[in-house]
Design a protein around this motif. Sequence first.
Motif, PDB file in Angstrom:
ATOM      1  N   LEU A  53       0.579  -0.988   0.226  1.00  0.00           N
ATOM      2  CA  LEU A  53       0.102   0.090  -0.070  1.00  0.00           C
ATOM      3  C   LEU A  53       0.946   1.186  -0.383  1.00  0.00           C
ATOM      4  N   VAL A  54       2.002   1.786   0.647  1.00  0.00           N
ATOM      5  CA  VAL A  54       2.686   2.837   1.112  1.00  0.00           C
ATOM      6  C   VAL A  54       3.893   2.676  -0.173  1.00  0.00           C
ATOM      7  N   GLU A  55       4.315   1.615  -0.257  1.00  0.00           N
ATOM      8  CA  GLU A  55       5.219   1.687  -1.598  1.00  0.00           C
ATOM      9  C   GLU A  55       4.805   1.563  -3.639  1.00  0.00           C
ATOM     10  N   PRO A  56       4.317   0.170  -3.837  1.00  0.00           N
ATOM     11  CA  PRO A  56       3.901   0.308  -4.764  1.00  0.00           C
ATOM     12  C   PRO A  56       2.658   0.770  -5.203  1.00  0.00           C
ATOM     13  N   TYR A  57       1.816   0.287  -4.760  1.00  0.00           N
ATOM     14  CA  TYR A  57       0.376   1.616  -4.647  1.00  0.00           C
ATOM     15  C   TYR A  57       0.299   2.377  -4.722  1.00  0.00           C
ATOM     16  N   ALA A  58       1.233   3.984  -3.338  1.00  0.00           N
ATOM     17  CA  ALA A  58       1.113   4.796  -3.401  1.00  0.00           C
ATOM     18  C   ALA A  58       1.396   5.622  -4.514  1.00  0.00           C
ATOM     19  N   HIS A  59       2.650   5.262  -4.954  1.00  0.00           N
ATOM     20  CA  HIS A  59       3.131   5.944  -5.696  1.00  0.00           C
ATOM     21  C   HIS A  59       3.242   5.380  -6.989  1.00  0.00           C
ATOM     22  N   SER A  60       2.499   4.081  -7.187  1.00  0.00           N
ATOM     23  CA  SER A  60       1.436   4.717  -8.727  1.00  0.00           C
ATOM     24  C   SER A  60       0.701   5.755  -9.688  1.00  0.00           C
ATOM     25  N   VAL A  61      -0.126   6.451  -7.606  1.00  0.00           N
ATOM     26  CA  VAL A  61      -1.200   6.830  -7.885  1.00  0.00           C
ATOM     27  C   VAL A  61       0.107   8.167  -7.450  1.00  0.00           C
ATOM     28  N   MET A  62       0.830   8.622  -6.895  1.00  0.00           N
ATOM     29  CA  MET A  62       1.095  10.071  -7.055  1.00  0.00           C
ATOM     30  C   MET A  62       1.894  10.702  -8.204  1.00  0.00           C
ATOM     31  N   HIS A  63       2.791   9.248  -8.939  1.00  0.00           N
ATOM     32  CA  HIS A  63       3.627   9.595 -10.245  1.00  0.00           C
ATOM     33  C   HIS A  63       3.016   9.277 -11.107  1.00  0.00           C
ATOM     34  N   LYS A  64       2.778  10.313 -12.337  1.00  0.00           N
ATOM     35  CA  LYS A  64       2.025   9.760 -13.922  1.00  0.00           C
ATOM     36  C   LYS A  64       3.139   9.232 -14.140  1.00  0.00           C
ATOM     37  N   HIS A  65       2.297   8.154 -14.666  1.00  0.00           N
ATOM     38  CA  HIS A  65       3.633   6.561 -15.166  1.00  0.00           C
ATOM     39  C   HIS A  65       3.403   6.936 -17.077  1.00  0.00           C
ATOM     40  N   VAL A  66       4.684   6.457 -17.509  1.00  0.00           N
ATOM     41  CA  VAL A  66       4.629   7.049 -18.947  1.00  0.00           C
ATOM     42  C   VAL A  66       5.468   6.238 -19.053  1.00  0.00           C
ATOM     43  N   GLU A  67       4.720   5.387 -20.345  1.00  0.00           N
ATOM     44  CA  GLU A  67       5.557   4.036 -20.613  1.00  0.00           C
ATOM     45  C   GLU A  67       6.588   4.317 -21.902  1.00  0.00           C
ATOM     46  N   SER A  68       7.747   3.601 -21.372  1.00  0.00           N
ATOM     47  CA  SER A  68       9.056   3.820 -22.690  1.00  0.00           C
ATOM     48  C   SER A  68       8.031   3.625 -23.994  1.00  0.00           C
ATOM     49  N   GLN A  69       8.553   4.257 -25.019  1.00  0.00           N
ATOM     50  CA  GLN A  69       8.511   4.074 -26.709  1.00  0.00           C
ATOM     51  C   GLN A  69       9.874   3.327 -27.256  1.00  0.00           C
ATOM     52  N   ASN A  70      10.817   2.618 -26.018  1.00  0.00           N
ATOM     53  CA  ASN A  70      11.819   2.480 -26.738  1.00  0.00           C
ATOM     54  C   ASN A  70      12.395   3.581 -27.943  1.00  0.00           C
ATOM     55  N   PHE A  71      12.868   4.381 -27.786  1.00  0.00           N
ATOM     56  CA  PHE A  71      13.456   5.390 -28.800  1.00  0.00           C
ATOM     57  C   PHE A  71      13.013   5.762 -29.555  1.00  0.00           C
ATOM     58  N   ALA A  72      10.942   5.003 -30.442  1.00  0.00           N
ATOM     59  CA  ALA A  72      11.601   4.791 -31.883  1.00  0.00           C
ATOM     60  C   ALA A  72      11.006   5.962 -32.296  1.00  0.00           C
ATOM     61  N   TYR A  73      10.793   7.168 -31.798  1.00  0.00           N
ATOM     62  CA  TYR A  73      10.475   8.687 -32.690  1.00  0.00           C
ATOM     63  C   TYR A  73       9.377   8.101 -33.807  1.00  0.00           C
ATOM     64  N   ALA A  74       8.646   8.030 -32.689  1.00  0.00           N
ATOM     65  CA  ALA A  74       7.343   7.276 -34.038  1.00  0.00           C
ATOM     66  C   ALA A  74       6.900   8.611 -34.513  1.00  0.00           C
ATOM     67  N   ASP A  75       6.815   9.791 -34.065  1.00  0.00           N
ATOM     68  CA  ASP A  75       6.591  10.807 -34.724  1.00  0.00           C
ATOM     69  C   ASP A  75       7.539  11.080 -35.631  1.00  0.00           C
ATOM     70  N   LEU A  76       7.988  10.870 -35.623  1.00  0.00           N
ATOM     71  CA  LEU A  76       9.214  11.270 -36.713  1.00  0.00           C
ATOM     72  C   LEU A  76       8.756  11.134 -38.270  1.00  0.00           C
ATOM     73  N   LYS A  77       9.077  11.578 -39.510  1.00  0.00           N
ATOM     74  CA  LYS A  77       9.626  10.750 -40.865  1.00  0.00           C
ATOM     75  C   LYS A  77      10.434  10.046 -40.431  1.00  0.00           C
ATOM     76  N   PRO A  78       9.895   8.886 -41.555  1.00  0.00           N
ATOM     77  CA  PRO A  78      11.063   7.331 -42.169  1.00  0.00           C
ATOM     78  C   PRO A  78      12.433   8.733 -42.369  1.00  0.00           C
ATOM     79  N   LEU A  79      13.404   8.056 -42.663  1.00  0.00           N
ATOM     80  CA  LEU A  79      14.401   8.749 -43.800  1.00  0.00           C
ATOM     81  C   LEU A  79      14.113   8.318 -45.089  1.00  0.00           C
ATOM     82  N   THR A  80      14.198   8.367 -45.949  1.00  0.00           N
ATOM     83  CA  THR A  80      13.601   7.750 -47.036  1.00  0.00           C
ATOM     84  C   THR A  80      14.957   7.598 -48.642  1.00  0.00           C
ATOM     85  N   LYS A  81      15.434   8.803 -48.731  1.00  0.00           N
ATOM     86  CA  LYS A  81      16.770   8.830 -49.273  1.00  0.00           C
ATOM     87  C   LYS A  81      17.709   7.598 -49.008  1.00  0.00           C
TER      88      LYS A  81
END
Lengths: 315, 404
Positions: A22-50
């Motif tokens: 309750l006081v560690e994993p659960y409380a911290h999951s409530v207090m801190h925003k959870h951000v998943e890693s995207q594995n540095f894929a940078y999906a918002d950027l266009k791939p190089l075509t040339k």
Amino acid sequence: MKNKEPLILVVVVAFTLLTYWLVEPYAHSVMHKHVESQNFAYADLKPLTKTGNAAAGKDLVMGAAACTGCHSIEKAGMPSAMDAVSAAASYGVNPPDLSNAGAIYDAKFLADVIVNPAHALKVEHKFDASKGKMHPMAPFAGAGGELEQEVADMVAYLQSIAVKPDQVTPKMAYENACGRCHSVSYEKWTQIGEKPAFKFEKDSLAFDIKVLEYQESLTKYMGKLPPDLSMYIRSRGEHFISTFIENPQAHLEGTAMPRVGVTADAAHKVIEYLEDAGDTKRHERASVGKMVLIFSVVFAIFALLWKKQVWKNLH
Amino acid sequence: MAHFTKATSVKDWLNQRLAIETVEKVMASEYWIPKNINFLWAMGMVLAITFSLLLVSGIFLLMYYQPDVKDAFYSVNYTIMRDVDYGWLWRHIHGVAASVVFLIIYIHMFTGIYYGSYKKGREMIWVSGMLLFVTFSAEAFSGYMLPWGQMSYWAGMVITNIFSLGGLHLDGLVEWIRGDYVPAQAFLTRFFMLHVLLLPLAIMGLIGLHFAALRIPHVNNQDGEEIDFEAESKKYLAGDTAGSKVIRFANDFMSKDLMVVGFFLIFFFYLVFFQYGFALDPVNFDPADGLKTPAHIYPEWYFLWSYEILRPFSVNIGLVAFGFAQVIFVLLPWLDRSPNAVPASRRGMFKVWFWVLLVDMIVLTAMGKLPPEGIFSTIGLVAALLFIVLWIALPFITKNEKKA
Ligand code: HEM
């Protein structure tokens, strides 16, 4: 009479674990925003075509695109036009040396930062060309050829001069991607480089003054002085730092810290550097820990045997 | 004047001067302990061992720690954690032991409550135990200030501020405690003194008192049986060790204590090396900054239940409830009106009271850490009210208890 000890142990352990959860994993999951890693894929950027041509890229970097007007490329024999303090006075921050940029930054990110720095760095909330707020790194608008091809050429050139990605050291990754903004005093790192051991107090103070001048410009540029990261591996932890550098906006909306666009490997190296600064003894901790636990188990076994021997006559 | 003869051995020499044989009998070999006790009775020894770990690791830390607001954070996080050989080990042992000691204290306290070990001559054991709890709390709080990290500073700010709240309005007292308007150098130096000198001395004295209080009533046993220690010890000394209901403190009981300590140490060192985050709060690895309030300020886990009794009410009522929670446990021997000193399982309504109190305190602990918003603040309020109601109901519940 029946032995109640196993039941008592189960009750004690169950309540202890419940409280812990309750006081560690659960409380911290409530207090801190959870951000998943995207594995540095940078999906918002266009791939190089040339497919880029490094030789053509070299000419652009040194010439039409004027990268070397602001950045040094020491590997290619291009020194910086000004020292760090003057560069910060002009741009707010000292533009990083590009010798190993090709190994540290993601290729899609490099392509995007060349044509639209504010977009790649995710600082469009601060820099909006239409409102006259230009990013200090001038966007490259093309040198007469096809823009995408020219950008691919420059990326190819930067990759061709950089060390192999597996040769990037933790220090190299940190200095390139973070070092211009964050000091790490426990590693003697300042925004203008590692502080040398000076023989004379006077020289040491002169160096400190340069750092202060640099920090003054940086503070003006960023709105606040980026924090010293010496103990951040302990105060924030690996997961936070890793997802934070992947996209600072996901954690701190509106923050001035740019997305630096490092590859997943380079991000690991940055983390390793921070561990070397703030969790120096982690390997020793793991190995000593193993020995101490083995010793504790042996001690407990002997204690158990002694108890059995003493109590033989008591039952 | 006493008559001294030429000593026949070192032991004899000492015996003539210090009566070590008598002392050994009174404290160990003829200090009779009931046989019918389980491992929960070893928690006292586990506490003594954990306190020794705190003392020894603390002495090592003290050799490098700098009680100066400019240097404290650096001396802990650079000098001790990086520079000094095994400094990190002492710090991790100290930090984890400071947290684990409270886990064991709570187990020890609830053991006492469950078996009714605070009545029939054992009231002084209970009272000295509660004094230990209070001094340990002060010791933990003062120690938490020393690294001068963000949580040190802001917990110090919030907790000392309590006296200035609501109707109390004791701003002068707050300033007197801090030695300044805000936590600063004077504050750090005095908490340093408390942590390394005054409070450890008080704790050692109180442990002595606690042990002394145990000697005459003897410890309770897991069936609440009244034991005739005279008769049973004669039986033991006559050779019927299996039939006697008592055992020697040393080595009989000690061997069991040591076994439990052995298993405890495996758990303890696992935490020290591999699972220390709960005890060394990450936020406290940011240096103190009076201009930057952390997003969440919470005390260490062992203070959360009483913190949550303060929080859900309006300021004045909260302060009264908080004061109530701080003293009420001491009064337990007098609030429990039943003469039964037997396990709660045989005490009807008291059994219910015991388990509800335990669960309620765990709920309070959880809510004390969670942000006081929405459903959490409602649960916190209900749990705090329940805590108060439970203690008010205790005399009435126990008054009508049947003889067990
Ligand atoms: C670090 C602090 C403490 C130490 C070193 C300590 C040590 C001990 C020891 C060695 C015993 C005898 C063995 C046992 O029953 O476990 C004992 C018994 C006892 N302690 Fe503590 N104790 C501490 C704190 C407390 C606290 C906070 C309380 C609660 C108010 C408490 C209440 C009791 C009671 C009621 C007994 C008698 C148990 C019985 O008769 O069955 N003690 N303590």
